[in-house]
Design a protein around this motif. Structure first.
Motif, PDB file in Angstrom:
ATOM      1  N   CYS A   4       0.845  -1.195   0.000  1.00 43.74           N
ATOM      2  CA  CYS A   4       0.000   0.000   0.000  1.00 43.74           C
ATOM      3  C   CYS A   4       0.870   1.230   0.000  1.00 43.74           C
ATOM      4  O   CYS A   4       1.700   1.421   0.868  1.00 43.74           O
ATOM      5  N   GLU A  17      -7.038  -0.124   2.805  1.00 47.46           N
ATOM      6  CA  GLU A  17      -5.763  -0.611   2.292  1.00 47.46           C
ATOM      7  C   GLU A  17      -5.158  -1.630   3.246  1.00 47.46           C
ATOM      8  O   GLU A  17      -4.571  -2.612   2.823  1.00 47.46           O
ATOM      9  N   LEU A  20      -6.786  -4.859   2.669  1.00 47.08           N
ATOM     10  CA  LEU A  20      -6.357  -5.458   1.415  1.00 47.08           C
ATOM     11  C   LEU A  20      -5.010  -6.136   1.552  1.00 47.08           C
ATOM     12  O   LEU A  20      -4.749  -7.150   0.916  1.00 47.08           O
ATOM     13  N   ILE A  25      -7.318 -10.844  -3.036  1.00 47.14           N
ATOM     14  CA  ILE A  25      -8.416 -10.144  -3.711  1.00 47.14           C
ATOM     15  C   ILE A  25      -9.640 -11.040  -3.838  1.00 47.14           C
ATOM     16  O   ILE A  25     -10.753 -10.588  -4.035  1.00 47.14           O
ATOM     17  N   TRP A  32     -13.684  -5.884   0.400  1.00 45.70           N
ATOM     18  CA  TRP A  32     -14.311  -5.187  -0.715  1.00 45.70           C
ATOM     19  C   TRP A  32     -15.779  -4.843  -0.445  1.00 45.70           C
ATOM     20  O   TRP A  32     -16.424  -4.162  -1.222  1.00 45.70           O
ATOM     21  N   THR A  79     -18.074   0.521  -5.797  1.00 43.77           N
ATOM     22  CA  THR A  79     -16.869   1.342  -5.618  1.00 43.77           C
ATOM     23  C   THR A  79     -17.071   2.805  -5.983  1.00 43.77           C
ATOM     24  O   THR A  79     -16.209   3.634  -5.705  1.00 43.77           O
ATOM     25  N   LYS A 109     -10.056  -0.371  -9.892  1.00 45.06           N
ATOM     26  CA  LYS A 109     -10.489  -1.266  -8.818  1.00 45.06           C
ATOM     27  C   LYS A 109     -11.716  -2.067  -9.244  1.00 45.06           C
ATOM     28  O   LYS A 109     -11.772  -3.290  -9.057  1.00 45.06           O
ATOM     29  N   LYS A 134      -2.061   3.724  -7.146  1.00 42.05           N
ATOM     30  CA  LYS A 134      -3.132   3.006  -6.455  1.00 42.05           C
ATOM     31  C   LYS A 134      -3.876   2.074  -7.403  1.00 42.05           C
ATOM     32  O   LYS A 134      -4.242   0.948  -7.033  1.00 42.05           O
ATOM     33  N   TYR A 137      -1.840  -0.883  -7.960  1.00 41.18           N
ATOM     34  CA  TYR A 137      -1.923  -1.763  -6.783  1.00 41.18           C
ATOM     35  C   TYR A 137      -3.064  -2.766  -6.943  1.00 41.18           C
ATOM     36  O   TYR A 137      -2.901  -3.967  -6.685  1.00 41.18           O
ATOM     37  N   TYR A 138      -4.227  -2.293  -7.368  1.00 45.16           N
ATOM     38  CA  TYR A 138      -5.356  -3.200  -7.562  1.00 45.16           C
ATOM     39  C   TYR A 138      -5.073  -4.190  -8.689  1.00 45.16           C
ATOM     40  O   TYR A 138      -5.455  -5.363  -8.619  1.00 45.16           O
ATOM     41  N   LYS A 141      -2.849  -6.859  -7.307  1.00 40.50           N
ATOM     42  CA  LYS A 141      -3.610  -7.790  -6.472  1.00 40.50           C
ATOM     43  C   LYS A 141      -4.362  -8.790  -7.340  1.00 40.50           C
ATOM     44  O   LYS A 141      -4.506  -9.959  -6.978  1.00 40.50           O
TER      45      LYS A 141
END
Length: 327
Positions: A4, A17, A20, A25, A32, A79, A109, A134, A137-138, A141
């Motif tokens: 993160c 975060e 997560l 995921i 989520w 989201t 995301k 960011k 990052y998703y 994952k």
């Protein structure tokens, strides 16, 4: 390692975060789920997030698209992302061409949540989609294998286009970590992203461990990046790294070889050169003394190449060279 990125997000985002980082995921019941949502029952189908484990290996492509697009619209609602009509109509196909769509981190995301169980996709193009660290990052994952939960996330993706996405240090660091465990990617395009020396180190660490990637595309790499790629290529000789390099960078990278050849012609070593400058036998030579000596010896190096050598030798920026570490 916590993937993160450290930013100035709200306390609620930071808590998300942290969740997560502790879950795959695929663990969708906690990290989520939006606040205030009721836990879905086993009887609920598409509206249930348990349905994300649905077997999508059906022959009916329209049915696959229906399931995935419904899930995508649901995740967008969850989201707060704006749905992309192209995704709604093309999810479930082998390729998703999302170049120049303004996904942003929130859109990324929603999309990555949807792609978790998409076993049809083999090519994902995300050039200039403004993922930012960011969003990447998703994406990581989604690609990452979580062995503790015995779940393999999207083990079908073969090509990934990430050019022009402003990945930065944090994004490339996440990418390097994902490459260490990913076993399916064959082509990765990161051209048009600012990859400095620190980011290059993280990327090459992942490349050295990854055994499946065959093609890496980048643009205008630095001297340090080139040196790291050379070392990586020794470990991964089958990896094809495609990049452009400016003439000045080539000259700088060759500076050490030029210096060594110059000394070899005179039956000297780098150690001999430094010892001649070290009157106090301290194993230290100032940068200014080295610079002056190189010029006085008429070593065929220009000013940029000399400064490159000084930077290479004085890694800690102490204005002096510990030549015990160089030789």
């Amino acid at each position: 390692m916590d993937w993160c990125e450290e930013d100035h997000s709200s306390e609620e985002e930071q808590q998300e975060e942290e969740q997560l980082s502790d879950h795959s995921i695929l663990s969708l019941d906690s990290p989520w789920q939006m606040e205030g949502q009721e836990q879905p029952t086993q009887e609920s189908q598409v509206d249930s997030y348990d349905e994300w484990d649905t077997d999508l290996e059906e022959d009916d492509s329209e049915q696959q698209n229906h399931i995935l697009s419904t899930l995508y619209l649901k995740t967008c609602e969850m989201t707060g992302a704006i749905p992309v009509s192209y995704c709604v109509h093309h999810l479930g196909e082998p390729s998703l061409h999302l170049n120049h769509y303004n996904l942003g981190p929130v859109g990324a995301k929603a999309l990555m949540l949807t792609l978790v169980n998409d076993i049809q996709i083999t090519n994902l193009e995300l050039e200039s989609t403004f993922l930012e660290p960011k969003g990447l990052y998703y994406l990581m994952k989604m690609l990452h294998t979580n062995s503790s939960l015995q779940s393999l996330v999207n083990s079908y993706l073969k090509e990934l286009q990430l050019s022009q996405n402003g990945l930065g240090l944090v994004g490339v660091q996440s990418l390097g970590q994902a490459l260490k465990v990913n076993t399916t990617l064959l082509l990765l395009d990161i051209s048009g992203n600012h990859i400095d020396d620190g980011a290059a180190m993280f990327l090459c660490q992942g490349l050295a461990i990854n055994s499946t990637l065959r093609i890496l595309r980048s643009v205008f790499v630095s001297e340090a990046f080139v040196e790291l790629l050379v070392k990586t290529h020794q470990q991964r000789p089958t990896l094809d790294v495609q990049y452009n390099i400016m003439a000045s960078v080539v000259k700088n990278v060759n500076a050490l070889q030029i210096f060594q050849n110059f000394l070899k012609e005179r039956n000297q070593s780098i150690m001999d050169f430094f010892q001649a400058l070290d009157e106090e036998r301290s194993m230290m030579v100032s940068n200014s003394a080295f610079r002056k000596a190189v010029k006085a010896a008429n070593v065929p190096l220009n000013q940029h190449q000399i400064e490159f050598l000084i930077k290479k030798f004085d890694k800690n920026c102490k204005a002096s060279i510990n030549y015990r570490l160089v030789c």
